[in-house]
Design a protein around this motif. Structure first.
Motif, PDB file in Angstrom:
ATOM      1  N   SER A 142      13.166  -2.194   1.831  1.00  9.69           N
ATOM      2  CA  SER A 142      12.350  -2.232   0.620  1.00  9.69           C
ATOM      3  C   SER A 142      10.861  -2.314   0.944  1.00  9.69           C
ATOM      4  O   SER A 142      10.039  -1.676   0.276  1.00  9.69           O
ATOM      5  N   VAL A 159       9.877   1.227   2.114  1.00 12.96           N
ATOM      6  CA  VAL A 159       9.828   2.182   1.003  1.00 12.96           C
ATOM      7  C   VAL A 159       8.618   1.910   0.116  1.00 12.96           C
ATOM      8  O   VAL A 159       7.942   2.845  -0.338  1.00 12.96           O
ATOM      9  N   PHE A 160       8.311   0.647  -0.131  1.00 12.45           N
ATOM     10  CA  PHE A 160       7.156   0.280  -0.953  1.00 12.45           C
ATOM     11  C   PHE A 160       5.865   0.805  -0.331  1.00 12.45           C
ATOM     12  O   PHE A 160       5.087   1.507  -0.977  1.00 12.45           O
ATOM     13  N   TYR A 161       5.637   0.483   0.936  1.00 11.93           N
ATOM     14  CA  TYR A 161       4.411   0.928   1.590  1.00 11.93           C
ATOM     15  C   TYR A 161       4.378   2.436   1.774  1.00 11.93           C
ATOM     16  O   TYR A 161       3.326   3.068   1.587  1.00 11.93           O
ATOM     17  N   ALA A 162       5.492   3.038   2.125  1.00  7.29           N
ATOM     18  CA  ALA A 162       5.521   4.480   2.332  1.00  7.29           C
ATOM     19  C   ALA A 162       5.253   5.237   1.032  1.00  7.29           C
ATOM     20  O   ALA A 162       4.500   6.219   1.011  1.00  7.29           O
ATOM     21  N   SER A 163       5.839   4.781  -0.071  1.00  6.61           N
ATOM     22  CA  SER A 163       5.648   5.496  -1.334  1.00  6.61           C
ATOM     23  C   SER A 163       4.213   5.386  -1.837  1.00  6.61           C
ATOM     24  O   SER A 163       3.625   6.376  -2.276  1.00  6.61           O
ATOM     25  N   PHE A 164       3.625   4.196  -1.773  1.00  3.40           N
ATOM     26  CA  PHE A 164       2.256   4.056  -2.262  1.00  3.40           C
ATOM     27  C   PHE A 164       1.249   4.695  -1.314  1.00  3.40           C
ATOM     28  O   PHE A 164       0.229   5.225  -1.765  1.00  3.40           O
ATOM     29  N   THR A 165       1.509   4.688  -0.026  1.00  6.12           N
ATOM     30  CA  THR A 165       0.629   5.386   0.903  1.00  6.12           C
ATOM     31  C   THR A 165       0.727   6.888   0.705  1.00  6.12           C
ATOM     32  O   THR A 165      -0.290   7.598   0.719  1.00  6.12           O
ATOM     33  N   PHE A 166       1.942   7.403   0.492  1.00  3.98           N
ATOM     34  CA  PHE A 166       2.112   8.824   0.214  1.00  3.98           C
ATOM     35  C   PHE A 166       1.401   9.206  -1.075  1.00  3.98           C
ATOM     36  O   PHE A 166       0.748  10.242  -1.158  1.00  3.98           O
ATOM     37  N   MET A 167       1.506   8.359  -2.092  1.00  7.78           N
ATOM     38  CA  MET A 167       0.834   8.623  -3.366  1.00  7.78           C
ATOM     39  C   MET A 167      -0.682   8.670  -3.178  1.00  7.78           C
ATOM     40  O   MET A 167      -1.366   9.505  -3.765  1.00  7.78           O
ATOM     41  N   SER A 197      -1.700  12.849  -3.545  1.00  6.44           N
ATOM     42  CA  SER A 197      -2.044  13.219  -4.914  1.00  6.44           C
ATOM     43  C   SER A 197      -3.471  12.810  -5.224  1.00  6.44           C
ATOM     44  O   SER A 197      -3.832  11.638  -5.129  1.00  6.44           O
ATOM     45  N   GLY A 199      -2.241   4.365  -5.900  1.00 10.04           N
ATOM     46  CA  GLY A 199      -1.683   4.073  -4.582  1.00 10.04           C
ATOM     47  C   GLY A 199      -2.566   3.236  -3.700  1.00 10.04           C
ATOM     48  O   GLY A 199      -2.168   2.878  -2.599  1.00 10.04           O
TER      49      GLY A 199
END
Length: 152
Positions: free
Chosen positions: A129, A132-140, A144, A151
């Motif tokens: 978790s 996934v939290f850090y990866a998703s917000f870093t990707f965002m 984008s 993010g």
């Protein structure tokens, strides 16, 4: 041309630490810039919400408010923006990012708390978790342009 390449002594204002500090102090507290229209607009645009947040944190008590907490004004002071064009939209996205950053970990930890402390499954869920939290917000943030301020 010779003035550019002349040797500077230790007593020149450009190389002396005290001279540099004095010139930067004068530049920092320049009255003509401090009271210009753009500086006063920036001050009012950002100081009013911070002062309202300070008043809420000083006098509101109960439910979600903790009295004498610096969370609201400190968070608002970090969210200030110097851009006056799309400031509302950018500040709204930053506020959404702060909300997601505070809410999602609480939801994930409520699921993690369902498992016993000595469980390997709990450790795995917690680790995944966080990743996934850090990866998703870093990707965002990096992928984008429209949603990058969430993010942060």
């Amino acid at each position: 041309f010779e003035n550019k390449w002349r040797r500077k002594s230790c007593c020149d204002a450009e190389t002396n630490v005290v001279g540099i500090a004095v010139s930067q102090f004068k530049h920092l507290f320049d009255v003509s810039f401090m009271f210009s229209k753009s500086s006063l607009t920036y001050f009012l645009m950002n100081a009013i919400p911070i002062l309202i947040g300070f008043a809420i944190s000083m006098y509101a008590s109960g439910s979600i408010f903790t009295r004498y907490s610096s969370t609201i004004p400190a968070t608002l002071s970090l969210l200030v923006s110097n851009d006056s064009g799309a400031t509302f939209f950018i500040n709204l996205q930053k506020l959404m990012g702060v909300t997601f950053g505070h809410t999602l970990p609480l939801l994930v930890m409520s699921v993690v708390e369902l498992f016993p402390c000595d469980s390997y499954f709990r450790f795995a869920i917690h680790s995944v978790s966080i990743f996934v939290f850090y990866a998703s917000f870093t990707f965002m943030y990096y992928a984008s342009e429209q949603w990058s301020t969430i993010g942060i």
